[in-house]
Each structure stands twice: as structure tokens, then as C-alpha cells.
Write a protein that holds these residues in place. Structure first.
Motif, PDB file in Angstrom:
ATOM      1  N   ASP A 110       0.827  -1.207   0.000  1.00  0.00           N
ATOM      2  CA  ASP A 110       0.000   0.000   0.000  1.00  0.00           C
ATOM      3  C   ASP A 110       0.863   1.260   0.000  1.00  0.00           C
ATOM      4  O   ASP A 110       0.563   2.224  -0.713  1.00  0.00           O
ATOM      5  CB  ASP A 110      -0.945   0.021   1.205  1.00  0.00           C
ATOM      6  CG  ASP A 110      -2.073  -0.988   1.090  1.00  0.00           C
ATOM      7  OD1 ASP A 110      -2.271  -1.570  -0.006  1.00  0.00           O
ATOM      8  OD2 ASP A 110      -2.767  -1.204   2.109  1.00  0.00           O
ATOM      9  N   GLU A 111       1.927   1.238   0.778  1.00  0.00           N
ATOM     10  CA  GLU A 111       2.830   2.390   0.843  1.00  0.00           C
ATOM     11  C   GLU A 111       3.541   2.595  -0.496  1.00  0.00           C
ATOM     12  O   GLU A 111       3.682   3.729  -0.955  1.00  0.00           O
ATOM     13  CB  GLU A 111       3.850   2.218   1.977  1.00  0.00           C
ATOM     14  CG  GLU A 111       3.263   2.417   3.356  1.00  0.00           C
ATOM     15  CD  GLU A 111       2.734   3.811   3.567  1.00  0.00           C
ATOM     16  OE1 GLU A 111       3.517   4.774   3.495  1.00  0.00           O
ATOM     17  OE2 GLU A 111       1.514   3.934   3.792  1.00  0.00           O
ATOM     18  N   ARG A 113       2.450   1.684  -3.447  1.00  0.00           N
ATOM     19  CA  ARG A 113       1.437   2.157  -4.391  1.00  0.00           C
ATOM     20  C   ARG A 113       1.153   3.643  -4.160  1.00  0.00           C
ATOM     21  O   ARG A 113       1.065   4.424  -5.109  1.00  0.00           O
ATOM     22  CB  ARG A 113       0.160   1.323  -4.218  1.00  0.00           C
ATOM     23  CG  ARG A 113      -0.771   1.352  -5.377  1.00  0.00           C
ATOM     24  CD  ARG A 113      -1.934   0.354  -5.307  1.00  0.00           C
ATOM     25  NE  ARG A 113      -2.150  -0.370  -4.069  1.00  0.00           N
ATOM     26  CZ  ARG A 113      -1.718  -1.613  -3.812  1.00  0.00           C
ATOM     27  NH1 ARG A 113      -0.996  -2.264  -4.701  1.00  0.00           N
ATOM     28  NH2 ARG A 113      -1.986  -2.202  -2.665  1.00  0.00           N
ATOM     29  N   ARG A 114       1.071   4.047  -2.910  1.00  0.00           N
ATOM     30  CA  ARG A 114       0.838   5.452  -2.572  1.00  0.00           C
ATOM     31  C   ARG A 114       1.996   6.317  -3.061  1.00  0.00           C
ATOM     32  O   ARG A 114       1.795   7.396  -3.605  1.00  0.00           O
ATOM     33  CB  ARG A 114       0.633   5.589  -1.066  1.00  0.00           C
ATOM     34  CG  ARG A 114       0.037   6.905  -0.660  1.00  0.00           C
ATOM     35  CD  ARG A 114      -0.399   6.924   0.805  1.00  0.00           C
ATOM     36  NE  ARG A 114      -1.377   5.865   1.049  1.00  0.00           N
ATOM     37  CZ  ARG A 114      -1.298   4.990   2.041  1.00  0.00           C
ATOM     38  NH1 ARG A 114      -0.296   5.052   2.911  1.00  0.00           N
ATOM     39  NH2 ARG A 114      -2.202   4.059   2.209  1.00  0.00           N
ATOM     40  N   ASP A 115       3.225   5.834  -2.874  1.00  0.00           N
ATOM     41  CA  ASP A 115       4.410   6.566  -3.334  1.00  0.00           C
ATOM     42  C   ASP A 115       4.405   6.706  -4.857  1.00  0.00           C
ATOM     43  O   ASP A 115       4.720   7.786  -5.384  1.00  0.00           O
ATOM     44  CB  ASP A 115       5.693   5.889  -2.880  1.00  0.00           C
ATOM     45  CG  ASP A 115       5.952   6.033  -1.399  1.00  0.00           C
ATOM     46  OD1 ASP A 115       5.297   6.889  -0.749  1.00  0.00           O
ATOM     47  OD2 ASP A 115       6.797   5.287  -0.873  1.00  0.00           O
ATOM     48  N   ASN A 116       4.048   5.650  -5.550  1.00  0.00           N
ATOM     49  CA  ASN A 116       3.978   5.688  -7.021  1.00  0.00           C
ATOM     50  C   ASN A 116       2.918   6.667  -7.486  1.00  0.00           C
ATOM     51  O   ASN A 116       3.130   7.406  -8.449  1.00  0.00           O
ATOM     52  CB  ASN A 116       3.698   4.305  -7.596  1.00  0.00           C
ATOM     53  CG  ASN A 116       4.912   3.416  -7.549  1.00  0.00           C
ATOM     54  OD1 ASN A 116       6.034   3.878  -7.437  1.00  0.00           O
ATOM     55  ND2 ASN A 116       4.682   2.110  -7.598  1.00  0.00           N
ATOM     56  N   ASP A 117       1.769   6.670  -6.827  1.00  0.00           N
ATOM     57  CA  ASP A 117       0.683   7.601  -7.195  1.00  0.00           C
ATOM     58  C   ASP A 117       1.098   9.045  -6.966  1.00  0.00           C
ATOM     59  O   ASP A 117       0.759   9.920  -7.747  1.00  0.00           O
ATOM     60  CB  ASP A 117      -0.578   7.287  -6.401  1.00  0.00           C
ATOM     61  CG  ASP A 117      -1.238   5.984  -6.809  1.00  0.00           C
ATOM     62  OD1 ASP A 117      -0.860   5.425  -7.869  1.00  0.00           O
ATOM     63  OD2 ASP A 117      -2.111   5.497  -6.058  1.00  0.00           O
ATOM     64  N   ASN A 118       1.853   9.290  -5.901  1.00  0.00           N
ATOM     65  CA  ASN A 118       2.299  10.653  -5.608  1.00  0.00           C
ATOM     66  C   ASN A 118       3.367  11.140  -6.582  1.00  0.00           C
ATOM     67  O   ASN A 118       3.489  12.338  -6.827  1.00  0.00           O
ATOM     68  CB  ASN A 118       2.845  10.743  -4.175  1.00  0.00           C
ATOM     69  CG  ASN A 118       1.747  10.655  -3.137  1.00  0.00           C
ATOM     70  OD1 ASN A 118       0.565  10.920  -3.416  1.00  0.00           O
ATOM     71  ND2 ASN A 118       2.110  10.277  -1.927  1.00  0.00           N
ATOM     72  N   GLN A 119       4.142  10.225  -7.144  1.00  0.00           N
ATOM     73  CA  GLN A 119       5.187  10.589  -8.079  1.00  0.00           C
ATOM     74  C   GLN A 119       4.626  10.800  -9.503  1.00  0.00           C
ATOM     75  O   GLN A 119       5.269  11.436 -10.321  1.00  0.00           O
ATOM     76  CB  GLN A 119       6.283   9.527  -8.114  1.00  0.00           C
ATOM     77  CG  GLN A 119       7.078   9.488  -6.836  1.00  0.00           C
ATOM     78  CD  GLN A 119       8.112   8.369  -6.830  1.00  0.00           C
ATOM     79  OE1 GLN A 119       8.240   7.626  -7.806  1.00  0.00           O
ATOM     80  NE2 GLN A 119       8.841   8.247  -5.742  1.00  0.00           N
ATOM     81  N   ALA A 120       3.483  10.245  -9.758  1.00  0.00           N
ATOM     82  CA  ALA A 120       2.904  10.347 -11.114  1.00  0.00           C
ATOM     83  C   ALA A 120       2.255  11.672 -11.380  1.00  0.00           C
ATOM     84  O   ALA A 120       2.078  12.552 -10.714  1.00  0.00           O
ATOM     85  CB  ALA A 120       1.867   9.243 -11.311  1.00  0.00           C
TER      86      ALA A 120
END
Length: 120
Positions: A110-111, A113-120
Motif C-alpha cells: 500500500d505504501e 502504491r501510494r508513493d507511485n501515485d504521488n510521483q505520477a
């Protein structure tokens, strides 16, 4: 998760009350401490404000579950803990360790995935 951790502590403590493991100095105390640490770290981690702090406590709890299993093996081998009690305690510790590992993996995913979403 916390309930499973509490059950490990309870079943270990009750099993040691019915059988003396005093043949191996300090083993009873080590077992009780390790088993109790699973629930304590799970509970403490849940009250932390971040996923990273929670994960840290869950990893410590997982280490305590594995430590409990190691001490149980010692109690069986060196202190002659009866097989029935050994398997009852070890099964609870193993299930709890698997639950902890699964929860850790889920939070890490989950963390990430959250990091990837924030970088996109």
C-alpha cells in the motif's frame, strides 16, 4: 491480529504453568517475555502516527513470534515440554507470525502504491 497475539501469550503462559521448564535456566522467562512482546508491539505500533512506525513495530512483533517458536523448540528438546503442549503453542505462534508477515507485506505494498501515485 492483536487477539491472535494475545492468544499466543495466553497459551504459552498456561502451558508453562502446567509443566516445569526449570531444567533450562531462564527459558520460562524468555518464553513468556517473547510471547508477550508479540501483542505488546502490535498494540504499541497501532497507536503510532505513521505507517513506517507501525511497520517497525510489526516487524519487531514478527521477530518476537519467531523467537517464541525457537524457545518453544528448546523447551521441547531440552526441557521436555510435552509434544501436545509444544504443538498447541507453536501452532498459535506460527499462525500469528504468518498473519504478521501478511499484514506487513500488505502495508508495504500500500505504501509503495501510494508513493507511485504521488510521483505520477
Amino acid at each position: 491480529m492483536y487477539d491472535a497475539a494475545k492468544q499466543v501469550s495466553r497459551v504459552v503462559h498456561e502451558s508453562l504453568e502446567t509443566h516445569s521448564v526449570h531444567r533450562v535456566p531462564g527459558l520460562r522467562a524468555q518464553l513468556i517475555d517473547a510471547a508477550g512482546s508479540i501483542a505488546a508491539n502490535t498494540s504499541e505500533g497501532a497507536s503510532r502516527g505513521s505507517a513506517s512506525k507501525f511497520l517497525n513495530h510489526l516487524r519487531i512483533a514478527l521477530g518476537s513470534a519467531n523467537e517464541t517458536r525457537t524457545h518453544l523448540q528448546r523447551a521441547k528438546d531440552e526441557a521436555k515440554l510435552p509434544m501436545k503442549l509444544y504443538f498447541a503453542c507453536d501452532a498459535k505462534a506460527l499462525v500469528t507470525a504468518k498473519m504478521l508477515a501478511s499484514l506487513i507485506r500488505r502495508i508495504e505494498e500500500d505504501e509503495a502504491r501510494r508513493d507511485n501515485d504521488n510521483q505520477a
